[in-house]
Scaffold this motif. Structure first.
Motif, PDB file in Angstrom:
ATOM      1  N   VAL A  89       0.744  -1.068  -0.012  1.00 17.24           N
ATOM      2  CA  VAL A  89      -0.133   0.064  -0.179  1.00 17.24           C
ATOM      3  C   VAL A  89       1.015   1.171  -0.133  1.00 17.24           C
ATOM      4  O   VAL A  89       1.393   1.701   1.011  1.00 17.24           O
ATOM      5  N   ALA A  90       1.225   1.741  -0.965  1.00 17.67           N
ATOM      6  CA  ALA A  90       2.195   2.811  -1.347  1.00 17.67           C
ATOM      7  C   ALA A  90       1.508   4.118  -1.033  1.00 17.67           C
ATOM      8  O   ALA A  90       0.466   4.251  -0.718  1.00 17.67           O
ATOM      9  N   THR A  91       2.529   5.258  -0.715  1.00 21.00           N
ATOM     10  CA  THR A  91       1.975   6.559  -0.390  1.00 21.00           C
ATOM     11  C   THR A  91       1.173   7.042  -1.511  1.00 21.00           C
ATOM     12  O   THR A  91       1.328   6.528  -2.565  1.00 21.00           O
ATOM     13  N   GLY A  92       0.249   7.977  -1.263  1.00 21.60           N
ATOM     14  CA  GLY A  92      -0.443   8.307  -2.305  1.00 21.60           C
ATOM     15  C   GLY A  92      -2.075   8.693  -1.655  1.00 21.60           C
ATOM     16  O   GLY A  92      -2.161   8.876  -0.272  1.00 21.60           O
ATOM     17  N   ILE A  93      -3.064   9.219  -2.709  1.00 20.95           N
ATOM     18  CA  ILE A  93      -4.299   9.543  -2.475  1.00 20.95           C
ATOM     19  C   ILE A  93      -5.189   8.313  -2.691  1.00 20.95           C
ATOM     20  O   ILE A  93      -5.040   7.735  -3.920  1.00 20.95           O
ATOM     21  N   TYR A  94      -5.996   8.253  -1.890  1.00 14.87           N
ATOM     22  CA  TYR A  94      -6.858   6.795  -1.822  1.00 14.87           C
ATOM     23  C   TYR A  94      -8.274   7.438  -1.780  1.00 14.87           C
ATOM     24  O   TYR A  94      -8.797   8.287  -1.138  1.00 14.87           O
ATOM     25  N   PHE A  95      -9.366   6.520  -2.022  1.00 11.73           N
ATOM     26  CA  PHE A  95     -10.846   6.582  -1.629  1.00 11.73           C
ATOM     27  C   PHE A  95     -11.537   5.287  -1.058  1.00 11.73           C
ATOM     28  O   PHE A  95     -10.701   4.194  -1.233  1.00 11.73           O
ATOM     29  N   GLY A 129      -9.487   2.152  -3.402  1.00 13.71           N
ATOM     30  CA  GLY A 129      -8.628   2.259  -4.710  1.00 13.71           C
ATOM     31  C   GLY A 129      -7.722   3.378  -4.760  1.00 13.71           C
ATOM     32  O   GLY A 129      -8.000   4.618  -3.648  1.00 13.71           O
ATOM     33  N   TYR A 130      -6.954   3.507  -5.459  1.00 15.84           N
ATOM     34  CA  TYR A 130      -5.868   4.503  -5.746  1.00 15.84           C
ATOM     35  C   TYR A 130      -6.225   5.698  -6.628  1.00 15.84           C
ATOM     36  O   TYR A 130      -6.843   5.309  -7.556  1.00 15.84           O
ATOM     37  N   ILE A 131      -5.985   6.873  -6.404  1.00 27.35           N
ATOM     38  CA  ILE A 131      -6.264   7.985  -7.038  1.00 27.35           C
ATOM     39  C   ILE A 131      -5.042   8.627  -7.747  1.00 27.35           C
ATOM     40  O   ILE A 131      -4.914   8.671  -8.904  1.00 27.35           O
ATOM     41  N   ARG A 132      -4.244   8.902  -7.031  1.00 30.16           N
ATOM     42  CA  ARG A 132      -2.998   9.530  -7.366  1.00 30.16           C
ATOM     43  C   ARG A 132      -1.789   9.549  -6.700  1.00 30.16           C
ATOM     44  O   ARG A 132      -1.883   9.267  -5.329  1.00 30.16           O
ATOM     45  N   VAL A 133      -0.601   9.800  -7.240  1.00 25.67           N
ATOM     46  CA  VAL A 133       0.571  10.188  -6.026  1.00 25.67           C
ATOM     47  C   VAL A 133       0.499  11.539  -5.264  1.00 25.67           C
ATOM     48  O   VAL A 133      -0.496  12.633  -5.695  1.00 25.67           O
ATOM     49  N   GLU A 134       1.186  11.380  -4.301  1.00 28.47           N
ATOM     50  CA  GLU A 134       1.180  12.836  -3.471  1.00 28.47           C
ATOM     51  C   GLU A 134       1.940  13.663  -3.997  1.00 28.47           C
ATOM     52  O   GLU A 134       3.219  13.197  -4.501  1.00 28.47           O
ATOM     53  N   ARG A 135       1.728  14.877  -4.076  1.00 21.23           N
ATOM     54  CA  ARG A 135       2.968  15.769  -4.677  1.00 21.23           C
ATOM     55  C   ARG A 135       3.018  17.128  -4.101  1.00 21.23           C
ATOM     56  O   ARG A 135       1.986  17.397  -3.050  1.00 21.23           O
ATOM     57  N   GLY A 136       3.834  17.956  -4.473  1.00 22.65           N
ATOM     58  CA  GLY A 136       4.133  19.445  -3.805  1.00 22.65           C
ATOM     59  C   GLY A 136       3.254  20.156  -4.618  1.00 22.65           C
ATOM     60  O   GLY A 136       2.741  19.777  -5.922  1.00 22.65           O
ATOM     61  N   PHE A 137       2.838  21.346  -4.380  1.00 19.23           N
ATOM     62  CA  PHE A 137       2.187  22.312  -5.071  1.00 19.23           C
ATOM     63  C   PHE A 137       2.858  23.766  -4.959  1.00 19.23           C
ATOM     64  O   PHE A 137       3.620  23.821  -4.088  1.00 19.23           O
ATOM     65  N   ASP A 138       2.452  24.482  -6.148  1.00 16.69           N
ATOM     66  CA  ASP A 138       3.102  26.052  -6.007  1.00 16.69           C
ATOM     67  C   ASP A 138       2.548  26.783  -4.997  1.00 16.69           C
ATOM     68  O   ASP A 138       3.063  27.845  -4.460  1.00 16.69           O
ATOM     69  N   SER A 139       1.084  26.582  -4.780  1.00 14.89           N
ATOM     70  CA  SER A 139       0.216  27.406  -3.642  1.00 14.89           C
ATOM     71  C   SER A 139      -0.554  26.369  -3.084  1.00 14.89           C
ATOM     72  O   SER A 139      -0.956  25.298  -3.402  1.00 14.89           O
ATOM     73  N   LEU A 140      -1.227  27.033  -1.779  1.00 13.40           N
ATOM     74  CA  LEU A 140      -2.141  26.221  -1.242  1.00 13.40           C
ATOM     75  C   LEU A 140      -3.368  25.964  -2.007  1.00 13.40           C
ATOM     76  O   LEU A 140      -3.996  24.937  -1.828  1.00 13.40           O
ATOM     77  N   ASP A 141      -3.586  27.164  -2.602  1.00  9.31           N
ATOM     78  CA  ASP A 141      -4.989  26.879  -3.415  1.00  9.31           C
ATOM     79  C   ASP A 141      -4.884  25.925  -4.674  1.00  9.31           C
ATOM     80  O   ASP A 141      -5.807  25.330  -4.852  1.00  9.31           O
TER      81      ASP A 141
END
Ligand code: ADP
Ligand code: RBF
Ligand code: MG
Length: 157
Positions: free
Chosen positions: A42-48, A101-113
């Protein structure tokens, strides 16, 4: 991911206190003990999946498992955003979940928005997936109906 669906539960703990709630996206954090039990695949990432507080209703959820790169966290976390409006906080209560289920990888973003927009996308994605019969079925599972928690008795059919 062969370990999905993955079932677990734990008492809701205090998180990083960044005020995700103020952003309209509160996340109930699961304790370290639950994180430690997670199978390696169970990898790091975003799930539902589905989530339930105590013996309450079973709601749709999205969650993040990982390091929160946006905040440069050094501590791994499991945080669940339940797609439901609660009247009150539920720190200390047992949160039961099934990760489907898996949605996507965790990532960094340029802004909070941008992070917030991404999470809103995740919520839309999760919500439509969970309406599919294949995933909806899990909402009814016995795992969410703990015999050891007080609840109104349901007459047996
Ligand atoms: P923390 O940093 O302590 O996790 P948050 O701002 O993420 O603080 O808020 C999380 C808390 O908000 C949860 O522990 C729970 O008690 C409460 N809460 C209220 N509504 C929800 C929801 N829909 N999903 C998750 N947690 C919620
Ligand atoms: N944190 C990140 O750093 N990168 C992400 O891609 C990310 N995605 C998330 C997706 C969902 C569905 C949820 C609930 C959280 C996510 N987080 C992510 C965690 C987020 O940083 C944390 O909940 C903050 O405290 C929100 O303000
Ligand atoms: Mg949180």
């Amino acid at each position: 991911m062969k370990s999905l669906p993955y079932w677990c539960r734990g008492k809701v703990v205090k998180g990083f206190g960044r005020g995700s709630k103020q952003l309209g996206i509160p996340t109930a954090n699961l304790p370290e003990s639950v994180l430690e039990q997670l199978p390696a695949d169970v990898a790091t990432g975003i799930y539902f999946g589905w989530a339930c507080v105590g013996s309450g209703d079973v709601h749709k959820m999205v969650m993040s498992i990982g390091w929160n790169p946006f905040y440069n966290n050094t501590k791994k976390s499991m945080e669940v955003h339940i797609i439901h409006s609660f009247e009150e906080d539920f720190y200390g209560e047992v949160l039961s979940i099934v990760i489907l289920g898996y949605i996507r990888v965790e990532r960094g973003f340029d802004s909070l928005d941008d992070l917030i927009d991404a999470i809103h996308n995740d919520i839309r994605m999760a919500s439509s997936q969970l309406d599919l019969a294949e995933y909806k079925a899990y909402q009814q599972e016995n795992f969410f109906r703990r015999p050891d928690l007080k609840r109104p008795s349901i007459p047996s059919a």
